[in-house]
Write a protein that holds these residues in place. Structure first.
Motif, short mmCIF file in Angstrom:
data_model
loop_
_atom_site.label_atom_id
_atom_site.label_comp_id
_atom_site.label_asym_id
_atom_site.label_seq_id
_atom_site.Cartn_x
_atom_site.Cartn_y
_atom_site.Cartn_z
N SER A 91 -16.16 10.40 12.46
CA SER A 91 -15.91 11.18 13.67
C SER A 91 -14.45 11.00 14.11
CB SER A 91 -16.86 10.72 14.77
OG SER A 91 -16.64 11.45 15.94
N LEU A 92 -13.80 12.12 14.43
CA LEU A 92 -12.40 12.10 14.86
C LEU A 92 -12.26 12.87 16.16
CD1 LEU A 92 -10.90 13.19 11.44
CD2 LEU A 92 -10.90 10.87 12.32
N GLN A 93 -11.41 12.40 17.03
CA GLN A 93 -11.11 13.10 18.28
C GLN A 93 -9.76 13.78 18.11
OE1 GLN A 93 -13.51 12.74 20.64
NE2 GLN A 93 -12.58 14.14 22.06
N LEU A 94 -9.71 15.11 18.22
CA LEU A 94 -8.47 15.87 18.09
C LEU A 94 -8.20 16.65 19.36
CD1 LEU A 94 -8.99 17.47 14.54
CD2 LEU A 94 -7.67 15.42 15.09
N SER A 95 -6.93 16.76 19.72
CA SER A 95 -6.59 17.62 20.85
C SER A 95 -6.80 19.07 20.40
CB SER A 95 -5.14 17.40 21.29
OG SER A 95 -4.26 17.91 20.31
N ILE A 96 -7.00 19.96 21.34
CA ILE A 96 -7.17 21.38 21.00
C ILE A 96 -5.91 21.90 20.32
CG2 ILE A 96 -7.51 23.70 21.97
CD1 ILE A 96 -10.05 21.95 21.93
N ALA A 97 -4.72 21.44 20.79
CA ALA A 97 -3.46 21.87 20.17
C ALA A 97 -3.39 21.41 18.71
CB ALA A 97 -2.27 21.31 20.96
N GLU A 98 -3.78 20.18 18.44
CA GLU A 98 -3.77 19.66 17.08
C GLU A 98 -4.77 20.40 16.20
OE1 GLU A 98 -3.71 15.29 14.92
OE2 GLU A 98 -4.69 15.49 16.86
N LEU A 99 -5.95 20.65 16.74
CA LEU A 99 -6.96 21.41 16.01
C LEU A 99 -6.42 22.80 15.66
CD1 LEU A 99 -9.92 21.32 15.02
CD2 LEU A 99 -10.55 22.32 17.21
N GLY A 100 -5.78 23.44 16.61
CA GLY A 100 -5.22 24.77 16.38
C GLY A 100 -4.12 24.78 15.33
N PHE A 101 -3.38 23.69 15.22
CA PHE A 101 -2.30 23.60 14.24
C PHE A 101 -2.85 23.60 12.81
CE2 PHE A 101 0.65 21.14 11.59
CZ PHE A 101 1.82 21.86 11.79
N TYR A 102 -3.96 22.93 12.60
CA TYR A 102 -4.54 22.79 11.26
C TYR A 102 -5.59 23.84 10.92
CZ TYR A 102 -2.23 18.28 11.21
OH TYR A 102 -1.29 17.29 11.25
N TRP A 103 -6.00 24.63 11.89
CA TRP A 103 -7.06 25.62 11.67
C TRP A 103 -6.45 27.01 11.61
CZ3 TRP A 103 -10.10 28.58 15.69
CH2 TRP A 103 -11.17 29.25 15.11
N TYR A 104 -6.77 27.75 10.55
CA TYR A 104 -6.24 29.09 10.35
C TYR A 104 -7.28 30.18 10.56
CZ TYR A 104 -2.06 26.84 8.69
OH TYR A 104 -0.93 26.07 8.62
N GLY A 105 -8.39 29.84 11.20
CA GLY A 105 -9.39 30.84 11.56
C GLY A 105 -10.65 30.87 10.70
N ASP A 106 -10.66 30.15 9.58
CA ASP A 106 -11.87 30.12 8.75
C ASP A 106 -12.95 29.31 9.44
OD1 ASP A 106 -10.55 31.54 6.80
OD2 ASP A 106 -10.11 29.79 5.55
N HIS A 107 -14.14 29.88 9.49
CA HIS A 107 -15.26 29.19 10.13
C HIS A 107 -16.58 29.66 9.53
CE1 HIS A 107 -15.08 32.96 12.35
NE2 HIS A 107 -16.36 32.77 12.62
#
Length: 71
Positions: A32-48
């Motif tokens: 389990s990792l805690q990420l800020s929303i900004a950090e999550l957005g940096f690494y996520w390109y929309g695939d879900h």
């Protein structure tokens, strides 16, 4: 589930376990990792991928104002 990309461009699937206004708890490879929303957005390109299972409520007609498990 989201697909996050690292600095080398490799994709890693993660599960969103909890989502807050400023952070998200993600689970990857059993950790389990805690990420800020900004950090999550940096690494996520929309695939879900959305996983969904229908509930156990009985099927039938529903109408406005109804208040039971099928609504």
């Amino acid at each position: 589930m989201l697909s996050l990309s690292d600095a080398e461009g490799h994709e890693h699937p993660v599960v969103i376990a909890a989502l807050g206004t400023d952070s998200a708890e993600v689970v990857a490879r059993g950790k389990s990792l805690q990420l800020s929303i900004a950090e999550l957005g940096f690494y996520w390109y929309g695939d879900h991928l959305l996983l969904w299972r229908p509930g156990d409520a009985p099927t039938g007609k529903i109408a406005p104002g109804m208040n039971d498990p099928s609504v």
